[in-house]
Design a protein around this motif. Structure first.
Motif, mmCIF file in Angstrom:
data_model
loop_
_atom_site.group_PDB
_atom_site.id
_atom_site.type_symbol
_atom_site.label_atom_id
_atom_site.label_comp_id
_atom_site.label_asym_id
_atom_site.label_seq_id
_atom_site.Cartn_x
_atom_site.Cartn_y
_atom_site.Cartn_z
ATOM 1 N N ARG A 138 44.666 46.632 43.386
ATOM 2 C CA ARG A 138 44.872 45.509 42.462
ATOM 3 C C ARG A 138 45.289 44.257 43.227
ATOM 4 O O ARG A 138 46.043 44.322 44.194
ATOM 5 N N LEU A 139 44.783 43.129 42.747
ATOM 6 C CA LEU A 139 45.178 41.811 43.232
ATOM 7 C C LEU A 139 45.374 40.904 42.021
ATOM 8 O O LEU A 139 44.586 40.972 41.063
ATOM 9 N N ASP A 140 46.404 40.084 42.068
ATOM 10 C CA ASP A 140 46.599 39.135 40.969
ATOM 11 C C ASP A 140 45.382 38.245 40.814
ATOM 12 O O ASP A 140 44.994 37.882 39.700
ATOM 13 N N ASP A 141 44.787 37.876 41.934
ATOM 14 C CA ASP A 141 43.540 37.108 41.927
ATOM 15 C C ASP A 141 42.506 37.903 42.714
ATOM 16 O O ASP A 141 42.515 37.917 43.941
ATOM 17 N N ALA A 142 41.620 38.580 42.007
ATOM 18 C CA ALA A 142 40.609 39.434 42.646
ATOM 19 C C ALA A 142 39.273 38.717 42.809
ATOM 20 O O ALA A 142 38.223 39.358 42.883
ATOM 21 N N THR A 143 39.309 37.402 42.890
ATOM 22 C CA THR A 143 38.085 36.619 43.036
ATOM 23 C C THR A 143 37.261 37.108 44.218
ATOM 24 O O THR A 143 37.792 37.307 45.317
ATOM 25 N N GLY A 144 35.982 37.293 43.977
ATOM 26 C CA GLY A 144 35.067 37.734 45.012
ATOM 27 C C GLY A 144 34.792 39.220 45.007
ATOM 28 O O GLY A 144 33.816 39.665 45.587
ATOM 29 N N ILE A 159 31.263 49.099 37.263
ATOM 30 C CA ILE A 159 31.792 48.096 38.182
ATOM 31 C C ILE A 159 30.967 46.838 37.975
ATOM 32 O O ILE A 159 29.738 46.864 38.089
ATOM 33 N N VAL A 160 31.641 45.748 37.643
ATOM 34 C CA VAL A 160 30.928 44.505 37.353
ATOM 35 C C VAL A 160 31.197 43.513 38.476
ATOM 36 O O VAL A 160 32.343 43.294 38.880
ATOM 37 N N GLN A 162 31.386 39.873 40.452
ATOM 38 C CA GLN A 162 31.997 38.592 40.092
ATOM 39 C C GLN A 162 31.026 37.709 39.309
ATOM 40 O O GLN A 162 31.355 37.184 38.247
ATOM 41 N N LYS A 163 29.823 37.549 39.819
ATOM 42 C CA LYS A 163 28.888 36.599 39.210
ATOM 43 C C LYS A 163 28.353 37.076 37.866
ATOM 44 O O LYS A 163 27.836 36.264 37.082
ATOM 45 N N ALA A 164 28.481 38.377 37.605
ATOM 46 C CA ALA A 164 27.970 38.911 36.335
ATOM 47 C C ALA A 164 29.081 39.177 35.322
ATOM 48 O O ALA A 164 28.807 39.629 34.212
ATOM 49 N N ALA A 165 30.336 38.903 35.680
ATOM 50 C CA ALA A 165 31.467 39.259 34.825
ATOM 51 C C ALA A 165 31.682 38.239 33.716
ATOM 52 O O ALA A 165 31.441 37.036 33.886
ATOM 53 N N THR A 166 32.157 38.728 32.583
ATOM 54 C CA THR A 166 32.542 37.859 31.474
ATOM 55 C C THR A 166 33.931 37.280 31.771
ATOM 56 O O THR A 166 34.658 37.780 32.636
ATOM 57 N N ARG A 171 39.425 38.493 34.298
ATOM 58 C CA ARG A 171 40.888 38.573 34.279
ATOM 59 C C ARG A 171 41.397 39.936 34.720
ATOM 60 O O ARG A 171 42.599 40.128 34.898
ATOM 61 N N LEU A 172 40.491 40.898 34.913
ATOM 62 C CA LEU A 172 40.906 42.216 35.388
ATOM 63 C C LEU A 172 41.409 42.108 36.836
ATOM 64 O O LEU A 172 40.843 41.382 37.650
ATOM 65 N N THR A 173 42.458 42.830 37.144
ATOM 66 C CA THR A 173 43.044 42.768 38.494
ATOM 67 C C THR A 173 42.639 43.951 39.369
ATOM 68 O O THR A 173 42.805 43.896 40.586
ATOM 69 N N GLU A 174 42.122 45.024 38.772
ATOM 70 C CA GLU A 174 41.714 46.184 39.571
ATOM 71 C C GLU A 174 40.320 45.926 40.135
ATOM 72 O O GLU A 174 39.383 45.609 39.402
#
Length: 482
Positions: A138-144, A159-160, A162-166, A171-174
């Protein structure tokens, strides 16, 4: 580890084909080192430590160099000539496996994964009867990162990326580490992965859907420390991995009884072994197959590479040892250098600005200052005076100097090899020795001294006008000579 883990075979595929262009280096990305090992070698070590039956490394960029660095009977290789995605790389690696085993996927640029974490992943995988277990954190900011989307039961639905996520999924951290533990069906299912996507690549994450289609359980094992799954794509990330790995190594030694005066400045490669009650002063560097015996003290800013120290050795500050062996109770430095082949027996004293190369110094030998001892054998309790050198090189070949036991060599002696000095021999200070010295004899090899009276007076009278202002003593001295 559970009994089932020990009995069920495990194969490992290490994905290491990436070009690593952001490293901006002629060296393949996978061979950039972290604390004494190429990054990819850490992954192979982890596979070995977790008990892998087969280890296959998928190479691509710099394949010849990477395979040469990892060559050994326990590692096989598969080459990915064209970079068509992780699914394609996995299939190439899986084709080299014997099959009928769980398959663990690791990455050549992620060196931080510990054997404890991998063993825990195996335990969870087997105890929960998972078909595929994703290693996550987990990361508070899992960007990328790809996000782990769990269902109501806690199992992994998908597993979604980054570019395809809603917005909600972003906002998911895992996040997905890319490390997977799969059952023996993985190679067969991976062959069904398609490339119907914008990049036209085969993604290993598509295995989740294929397992779901078979009604198999897909779960995630979330580890508390996300740094364990960090990778390095550039030199900044490489330095951060090295910092984290060095802290782990240093803490391991301290918990085993080693004192580090300043852990933040101690550089210790993973291949180094250190006994309890060793003291490392600030700035110490220990590399390669270095082994430090109980009670040794390594002075500040000393560097040891492929060196063995016996118990209670003292290495004083700013000394450099490379390929040396130092016997119990000996002391070296400060500002000394022991080069390859330097062997010191017990109780040897090597002082400041002494260099020893390819030489054996028997017990109790002393060389206190400013000496070069190359290609020499020196007997017990011999004393080497300041400024002594063994002249071992004739421009083409190296020659040895044999010095017996109890020999006393005066200051500024030159021993021109090949030459032998017998036991209890003496060499007068300032001598050049080019012939053997019998046991118990004294060698004097220097020109006869002549004292030329009045020379200084004549010289300084000629120089008085030029230097009198710089040398206030001169006029007074000259006046006393009249």
């Amino acid at each position: 580890m559970t009994p089932d883990v020990a009995q069920r075979p495990l194969d490992v595929v290490v994905l290491a084909a990436g070009a690593g262009t952001r490293m901006r280096s002629a060296l393949p990305k996978m061979l950039h080192e972290v604390c004494g090992r190429p990054m990819v070698a850490w992954a192979v070590k982890a596979a070995r430590d977790v008990g892998a039956r087969d280890i296959v490394v998928v190479t691509g960029h710099g394949a010849d160099q990477v395979e040469a660095a990892l060559a050994g009977p326990e590692v096989r290789f598969a080459r990915q000539g064209e970079q068509l995605g992780t699914g394609h790389a996995f299939l190439l690696g899986a084709a080299k496996l014997r099959g009928d085993a769980d398959v663990l996927v690791l990455y050549g640029d992620s060196p931080m994964l510990s054997v404890e974490t991998l063993n825990a992943l195996r335990d969870v995988h087997l105890s929960e009867h998972n078909a595929l277990t994703v290693l996550s954190s987990r990361l508070d900011d899992a960007t990328g990162y790809g996000r782990i989307v769990r269902g109501e039961s806690g199992d992994v639905e998908r597993i979604v990326e980054q570019k395809a996520a809603t917005p909600e999924e972003l906002r998911l951290t895992e996040f997905n580490s890319g490390v997977y533990l799969m059952d023996a069906r993985a190679p067969e299912l991976a062959a069904q992965i398609g490339n119907d996507n914008a990049a036209q690549e085969y993604y290993l994450t598509d295995l989740l859907a294929l397992y779901h289609q078979q009604g198999a359980r897909v779960a995630a094992y979330c580890i508390p420390d996300p740094s364990e799954v960090m990778g390095a794509n550039d030199r900044v990330q490489l330095a951060e991995l090295a910092r984290l790995m060095q802290r782990r190594i240093n803490e391991r030694h301290m918990r085993a009884g080693v004192t580090l005066r300043d852990p933040a400045t101690a550089y210790i490669e993973d291949t180094v072994t250190i006994a309890p009650d060793v003291i490392l002063e600030p700035g110490v560097v220990l590399r390669g197959q270095t082994d430090i015996g109980t009670g040794a003290v390594i002075g500040a800013y000393s560097s040891l590479t492929d060196t063995q120290l016996a118990a209670r050795v003292q290495i004083r500050p700013h000394s450099v040892l490379e390929g040396a062996r130092v016997g119990e109770g000996s002391d070296v430095g400060p500002f000394a250098r022991l080069r390859a082949g330097a062997v010191l027996d017990t109780g040897v004293h090597i002082g400041n600005f002494v260099e020893v190369k390819n030489s054996h110094l028997a017990a109790g030998v002393k060389a206190g200052h400013l000496a070069y001892l190359g290609d020499a054998s020196i007997g017990a309790e011999s004393n080497i005076g300041a400024g002594t050198i063994t002249a071992n090189f004739d421009g083409v070949n190296k020659h040895r100097t044999q010095i017996g036991a109890g020999v006393f060599i005066g200051s500024n002696a030159t021993l021109i090899a090949p030459v032998t000095l017998g036991d209890a021999a003496f060499v007068a200070g300032g001598s050049t020795v080019s012939a053997d010295v019998p046991e118990g004899a004294m060698a004097v090899g220097r020109g006869t001294q002549r004292n030329i009276g009045g020379w200084s007076l004549r010289y300084w009278k000629r120089m008085e006008r030029q230097v009198a202002q710089k040398l206030p003593w001169l006029s007074a001295w000259l006046s006393r000579q009249d």
